[in-house]
Design a protein around this motif. Structure first.
Motif, short mmCIF file in Angstrom:
data_model
loop_
_atom_site.label_atom_id
_atom_site.label_comp_id
_atom_site.label_asym_id
_atom_site.label_seq_id
_atom_site.Cartn_x
_atom_site.Cartn_y
_atom_site.Cartn_z
N ASP A 46 -43.53 2.63 -38.61
CA ASP A 46 -44.65 2.43 -37.69
C ASP A 46 -45.68 1.49 -38.31
N TYR A 47 -45.88 1.59 -39.61
CA TYR A 47 -46.82 0.71 -40.30
C TYR A 47 -46.42 -0.76 -40.11
N VAL A 48 -45.17 -1.06 -40.34
CA VAL A 48 -44.69 -2.44 -40.16
C VAL A 48 -44.76 -2.84 -38.70
N LEU A 49 -44.49 -1.91 -37.81
CA LEU A 49 -44.58 -2.22 -36.37
C LEU A 49 -46.02 -2.48 -35.94
N VAL A 50 -46.99 -1.86 -36.62
CA VAL A 50 -48.39 -2.19 -36.35
C VAL A 50 -48.68 -3.59 -36.89
N LEU A 51 -48.23 -3.87 -38.11
CA LEU A 51 -48.46 -5.19 -38.69
C LEU A 51 -47.79 -6.31 -37.89
N ALA A 52 -46.74 -5.97 -37.15
CA ALA A 52 -46.01 -6.98 -36.36
C ALA A 52 -46.86 -7.57 -35.23
N HIS A 53 -47.98 -6.95 -34.93
CA HIS A 53 -48.88 -7.54 -33.93
C HIS A 53 -49.44 -8.88 -34.42
N ASP A 54 -49.48 -9.05 -35.76
CA ASP A 54 -49.88 -10.33 -36.36
C ASP A 54 -48.65 -10.90 -37.05
N VAL A 55 -47.80 -11.54 -36.26
CA VAL A 55 -46.48 -11.96 -36.73
C VAL A 55 -46.55 -12.94 -37.90
N GLU A 56 -47.52 -13.84 -37.90
CA GLU A 56 -47.60 -14.82 -38.99
C GLU A 56 -47.87 -14.13 -40.32
N THR A 57 -48.79 -13.18 -40.32
CA THR A 57 -49.08 -12.45 -41.54
C THR A 57 -47.88 -11.63 -41.99
N LEU A 58 -47.22 -10.94 -41.08
CA LEU A 58 -46.05 -10.14 -41.43
C LEU A 58 -44.94 -11.02 -41.99
N THR A 59 -44.79 -12.22 -41.46
CA THR A 59 -43.76 -13.14 -41.94
C THR A 59 -43.94 -13.44 -43.43
N HIS A 60 -45.18 -13.45 -43.89
CA HIS A 60 -45.45 -13.70 -45.31
C HIS A 60 -45.54 -12.41 -46.12
N ARG A 61 -46.04 -11.36 -45.51
CA ARG A 61 -46.28 -10.11 -46.22
C ARG A 61 -45.01 -9.44 -46.71
N SER A 62 -44.01 -9.31 -45.87
CA SER A 62 -42.82 -8.56 -46.27
C SER A 62 -42.06 -9.22 -47.42
N PRO A 63 -41.81 -10.54 -47.40
CA PRO A 63 -41.15 -11.15 -48.56
C PRO A 63 -41.99 -11.02 -49.84
N LEU A 64 -43.31 -11.11 -49.72
CA LEU A 64 -44.18 -10.94 -50.88
C LEU A 64 -44.04 -9.51 -51.43
N PHE A 65 -44.12 -8.53 -50.54
CA PHE A 65 -43.97 -7.12 -50.95
C PHE A 65 -42.62 -6.92 -51.65
N ASN A 66 -41.56 -7.41 -51.02
CA ASN A 66 -40.22 -7.24 -51.61
C ASN A 66 -40.12 -7.93 -52.97
N GLY A 67 -40.69 -9.12 -53.08
CA GLY A 67 -40.64 -9.85 -54.34
C GLY A 67 -41.38 -9.12 -55.45
N VAL A 68 -42.55 -8.58 -55.13
CA VAL A 68 -43.35 -7.88 -56.14
C VAL A 68 -42.71 -6.55 -56.53
N MET A 69 -42.26 -5.78 -55.57
CA MET A 69 -41.78 -4.43 -55.88
C MET A 69 -40.29 -4.34 -56.23
N TYR A 70 -39.47 -5.28 -55.77
CA TYR A 70 -38.03 -5.11 -55.93
C TYR A 70 -37.33 -6.22 -56.70
N ASN A 71 -38.07 -7.22 -57.22
CA ASN A 71 -37.36 -8.29 -57.92
C ASN A 71 -36.78 -7.78 -59.23
N SER A 72 -35.83 -8.52 -59.76
CA SER A 72 -35.20 -8.12 -61.02
C SER A 72 -35.95 -8.76 -62.18
#
Length: 191
Positions: A46-72
């Motif tokens: 639901d959090y991501v679905l709320v953020l999806a109302h601002d698609v441009e921000t979400l387009t940048h936010r999720s890859p950044l989050f994944n890179g910070v938390m899940y990179n090797s």
């Protein structure tokens, strides 16, 4: 009846948004594209679905989050979770603290460290490396400008490399931002 969760816990509460989440049936092509890269690569919350109302921000936010938390490389996944927990404790983001404390427990297959942190904060009786990570995450979250060369030296003394320190700064800072979004867009509840 639902009640707001105020105490630190590893029982993940429900996050109830104040803003109506995007209905996938009504999503635009751009929103659907942005939603393909969810934070954990597992589901759309639901959090991501709320953020999806601002698609441009979400387009940048999720890859950044994944890179910070899940990179090797750099800081271990579990230690990044300690950075997220430290920030979430300071910011009183009960939902994020629960999610990332639970992830730490899953990754390490132990509940002792998180139980000690939730009971005693920076005074937790945990191994020196984790204590240094927690202390730094808490200090950085309380007042970023107060993090000093002495704090960096303490992390190096605890065995962290420059790459690991950067990962700690990134994971802690990311949650300073994420916690504030969670607070303003919804609240943790027990149903």
């Amino acid at each position: 009846m639902s009640e707001i969760v105020h105490d630190l816990t590893t029982d993940i509460p429900v996050w109830k948004p104040f803003v109506t989440p995007l209905n996938l049936a009504d999503a635009t092509a751009e929103q659907l594209e942005a939603l393909k890269v969810t934070p954990s690569n597992t589901k759309v919350s639901d959090y991501v679905l709320v953020l999806a109302h601002d698609v441009e921000t979400l387009t940048h936010r999720s890859p950044l989050f994944n890179g910070v938390m899940y990179n090797s490389g750099g800081l271990s996944r579990a230690e990044r979770e300690i950075g997220a927990v430290g920030a979430s404790i300071v910011n009183r983001c009960i939902y994020c603290a629960a999610v990332h404390a639970s992830r730490y427990n899953q990754l390490t297959k132990s509940t002792d460290v998180i139980a000690s942190i939730f009971a005693d904060g920076v005074d937790a009786e945990i191994e020196p490396r984790l204590k240094a990570i927690l202390k730094f995450a808490i200090k950085l979250s309380k007042c970023p400008s107060e993090a000093s060369a002495n704090d960096m030296a303490a992390l190096v003394e605890a065995g962290l490399s420059k790459e690991e320190i950067l990962d700690l700064i990134l994971s802690t800072s990311l949650f300073g931002w994420a916690n504030r979004l969670m607070h303003t867009l919804g609240e943790p509840i027990r149903e």
